[in-house]
Design a protein around this motif. Sequence first.
Motif, PDB file in Angstrom:
ATOM      1  N   LEU A 150       0.864  -1.188   0.000  1.00 31.26           N
ATOM      2  CA  LEU A 150       0.000   0.000   0.000  1.00 31.26           C
ATOM      3  C   LEU A 150       0.895   1.231   0.000  1.00 31.26           C
ATOM      4  O   LEU A 150       1.911   1.259   0.695  1.00 31.26           O
ATOM      5  N   TYR A 151       0.501   2.253  -0.744  1.00 35.44           N
ATOM      6  CA  TYR A 151       1.347   3.443  -0.838  1.00 35.44           C
ATOM      7  C   TYR A 151       1.181   4.269   0.434  1.00 35.44           C
ATOM      8  O   TYR A 151       0.086   4.758   0.722  1.00 35.44           O
ATOM      9  N   PRO A 152       2.258   4.435   1.209  1.00 38.50           N
ATOM     10  CA  PRO A 152       2.120   5.011   2.552  1.00 38.50           C
ATOM     11  C   PRO A 152       1.742   6.487   2.546  1.00 38.50           C
ATOM     12  O   PRO A 152       1.294   7.003   3.553  1.00 38.50           O
ATOM     13  N   HIS A 153       1.921   7.173   1.424  1.00 44.01           N
ATOM     14  CA  HIS A 153       1.644   8.603   1.392  1.00 44.01           C
ATOM     15  C   HIS A 153       0.242   8.892   0.859  1.00 44.01           C
ATOM     16  O   HIS A 153      -0.129  10.043   0.698  1.00 44.01           O
ATOM     17  N   MET A 154      -0.533   7.853   0.543  1.00 39.68           N
ATOM     18  CA  MET A 154      -1.896   8.062   0.037  1.00 39.68           C
ATOM     19  C   MET A 154      -2.891   7.477   1.047  1.00 39.68           C
ATOM     20  O   MET A 154      -2.617   6.461   1.680  1.00 39.68           O
ATOM     21  N   ASN A 155      -4.049   8.114   1.165  1.00 43.73           N
ATOM     22  CA  ASN A 155      -5.079   7.523   2.015  1.00 43.73           C
ATOM     23  C   ASN A 155      -5.731   6.347   1.289  1.00 43.73           C
ATOM     24  O   ASN A 155      -5.409   6.059   0.135  1.00 43.73           O
ATOM     25  N   LEU A 156      -6.627   5.663   1.974  1.00 48.39           N
ATOM     26  CA  LEU A 156      -7.185   4.438   1.405  1.00 48.39           C
ATOM     27  C   LEU A 156      -7.915   4.693   0.086  1.00 48.39           C
ATOM     28  O   LEU A 156      -7.801   3.908  -0.855  1.00 48.39           O
ATOM     29  N   ALA A 157      -8.642   5.796   0.024  1.00 50.24           N
ATOM     30  CA  ALA A 157      -9.374   6.102  -1.209  1.00 50.24           C
ATOM     31  C   ALA A 157      -8.414   6.211  -2.387  1.00 50.24           C
ATOM     32  O   ALA A 157      -8.641   5.626  -3.446  1.00 50.24           O
ATOM     33  N   ASP A 158      -7.308   6.944  -2.190  1.00 49.00           N
ATOM     34  CA  ASP A 158      -6.345   7.115  -3.280  1.00 49.00           C
ATOM     35  C   ASP A 158      -5.602   5.820  -3.584  1.00 49.00           C
ATOM     36  O   ASP A 158      -5.274   5.530  -4.734  1.00 49.00           O
ATOM     37  N   ASN A 159      -5.328   5.046  -2.531  1.00 48.04           N
ATOM     38  CA  ASN A 159      -4.680   3.758  -2.744  1.00 48.04           C
ATOM     39  C   ASN A 159      -5.529   2.861  -3.631  1.00 48.04           C
ATOM     40  O   ASN A 159      -5.051   2.308  -4.617  1.00 48.04           O
ATOM     41  N   ILE A 160      -6.809   2.718  -3.255  1.00 53.78           N
ATOM     42  CA  ILE A 160      -7.687   1.812  -3.987  1.00 53.78           C
ATOM     43  C   ILE A 160      -7.941   2.343  -5.388  1.00 53.78           C
ATOM     44  O   ILE A 160      -8.027   1.587  -6.361  1.00 53.78           O
TER      45      ILE A 160
END
Lengths: 369, 276
Positions: free
Chosen positions: A86-96
């Motif tokens: 998971l990209y640590p600098h993005m929140n879940l919405a941006d990750n997904i």
Amino acid sequence: MASIRFKGITKKFGEFVAVSDLDLEMNDGEFVCLLGPSGCGKTTTLRMIAGLETPTSGQLLIGDRDVTFLHPKDRKISMVFQDYALYPHMNLADNIAYPLKVRGEAEAKRHARAREVADVLKIGHLMERMPSQISGGQQQRTSLARALVYPSEVYLFDEPLSNLDAKLRLEARGFLNHLQRDMGMTAVYVTHDQAEAMALATRVAVMDAGKVVQYAPPMEVYRRPATTFVANFVGSPPMNLLPVEATIADGALQLKADRVSVAPLPVSRSAAAALKNNGKLTLGVRPEHLSIARGGEANTVSGQLFANENMGPEKLVTLERDDAARFTARIFTDDVIALDATVTLGFSSEHIHLFDPAGARLPMDGEPV
Amino acid sequence: MRSYLGLYFTRIGFSVATALIGVFFALPLVWFIFAPFNPRAELGLSIPEPFSLANFEAVFQNGFAMRGLWNSLVQSVGGVILVGAGATLASYALSRSPIPGKSVITYILLLFSSVVSGSAAMVPIFLIINGIGLIDTQIAVILVFAGGLLPTAMFILRDFIDSIPKSYEESAMVAGASPVQAFFDVALPVIRPGIVVVVVWAFVSIWGSFLIPFILLRSSEKMPASVAIYSFYSEAGTPIVTLLAAYSLLYSLPVVILYLFVSWKFGFRFFGGIKA
């Protein structure tokens, strides 16, 4: 959705052969588990489908497309990583929603779609959180959501459950099984956990040292393991294996070993071919086909009591023989079993597996080969 | 009871000793803060009486010194951009690509860097810069600094990138990103703390350097602050303590501000994307 075909694929890292001359077909809508110990080449095989490794030789097809040298981004695949990535600098919405962002979707649209998938996976209320602010199980579902958010031809799983604790792993496994029934996706799933493979796969490819040893539906792998390696790898605890002296006499197969008695068996064609008159074979019996028996009867094994483990609904009784080989029985009872120092375990003839000295299965007559 | 008493005195003794050492190191700093505001400052420590900004007025009127601060900024920022961008791209490539013998390359680079930026290489550097006609230009100073700092920066950053799992970029590429997209969307933000370290280190190195600009520059209007500070020495070579103190404080401010900014804005906040 699409099928996958390996045509003579070999992958070497320097001198080390990770995958050797692999021919494998996975049908459209099939859930294939690559099962094997670490270093057997299963992850390399998966990474070649993803395009993260390029085969040294051979050809790889997804559907009708030759993807051997295609970049991962052009393969129309999804992948869930063991470490989730998971990209640590993005929140879940941006990750997904990241796969949709790369595809040029507008922000409102891609976040709506991400939310839809997240809701199915019960992480919809966490969309504003960062990956570091959610639990391991939620991280795992986030990475799954990122793989499901866009349509793919093939879904790849690289030991996705191995970082979860035991209870969450069972829950996630059940969910993946449900998802497969729901979507009918083509999936390749790498695991070293035979229980996961048995639970999820429509077909299991058991791998050892860069080769596929057996490729069959899970029950087939369990009932008729192709080699002693498979017999030893599938099943928990694994199949008990014991070297025996075999002779063909009076039209029957006689098996002998110290403190073991086996009733004469019908001579199968395969056994006849392997033995000529006499020789060494390996006898295999699964723990769940053993029960406590009295000494001196036919179809029994005796030895010193080694362990008596209480598992709740079942007991694991292990005896140790004079040659230090151990035999484990899985006895389904919630009673306490009292045992003497010497234990005898019994089995019936139909549950006997035979393997030749090289470890290959000797099928009974009439058994599909 | 006796052992408790012993412990008690040990702790007191230890505290007194560390306090004394602390004072020893704090004195110059206290001078550094007080002297600029003291119109009669000397090398001895004294509280400003009266507290005045007269020293700063005099310094601000020295055009050469003020331009020096600006020049330092130009050279440092220029050098930092080159080092930051160059080291990020190079060390990313060195970390991720399957080049055989890449660690040998990195170690050789590190070895060379200590030679290239050291005084031993000053004559050849001067000759090269002279040969390509860049003597007395800011570009020359920036290039020489960048060349000298890049190898060490690459070395630091490559180590940092090596510790970041490849699966970040792999997952981005599987999801449909090109290698360039994966780098800018995913890898770069994750590497950023390492880049920040390198950038601060490079800035401080260039900001404080004297020899390279002193040798490569001739015209006084291009000299950085580290050279311009000598305009606060009299002809005989004795420092004008009052002005020197005020200028030194100004000279150190950008570095302090950079540190404060970086620790406020960045810092190692991002964890948890990878489950170990």
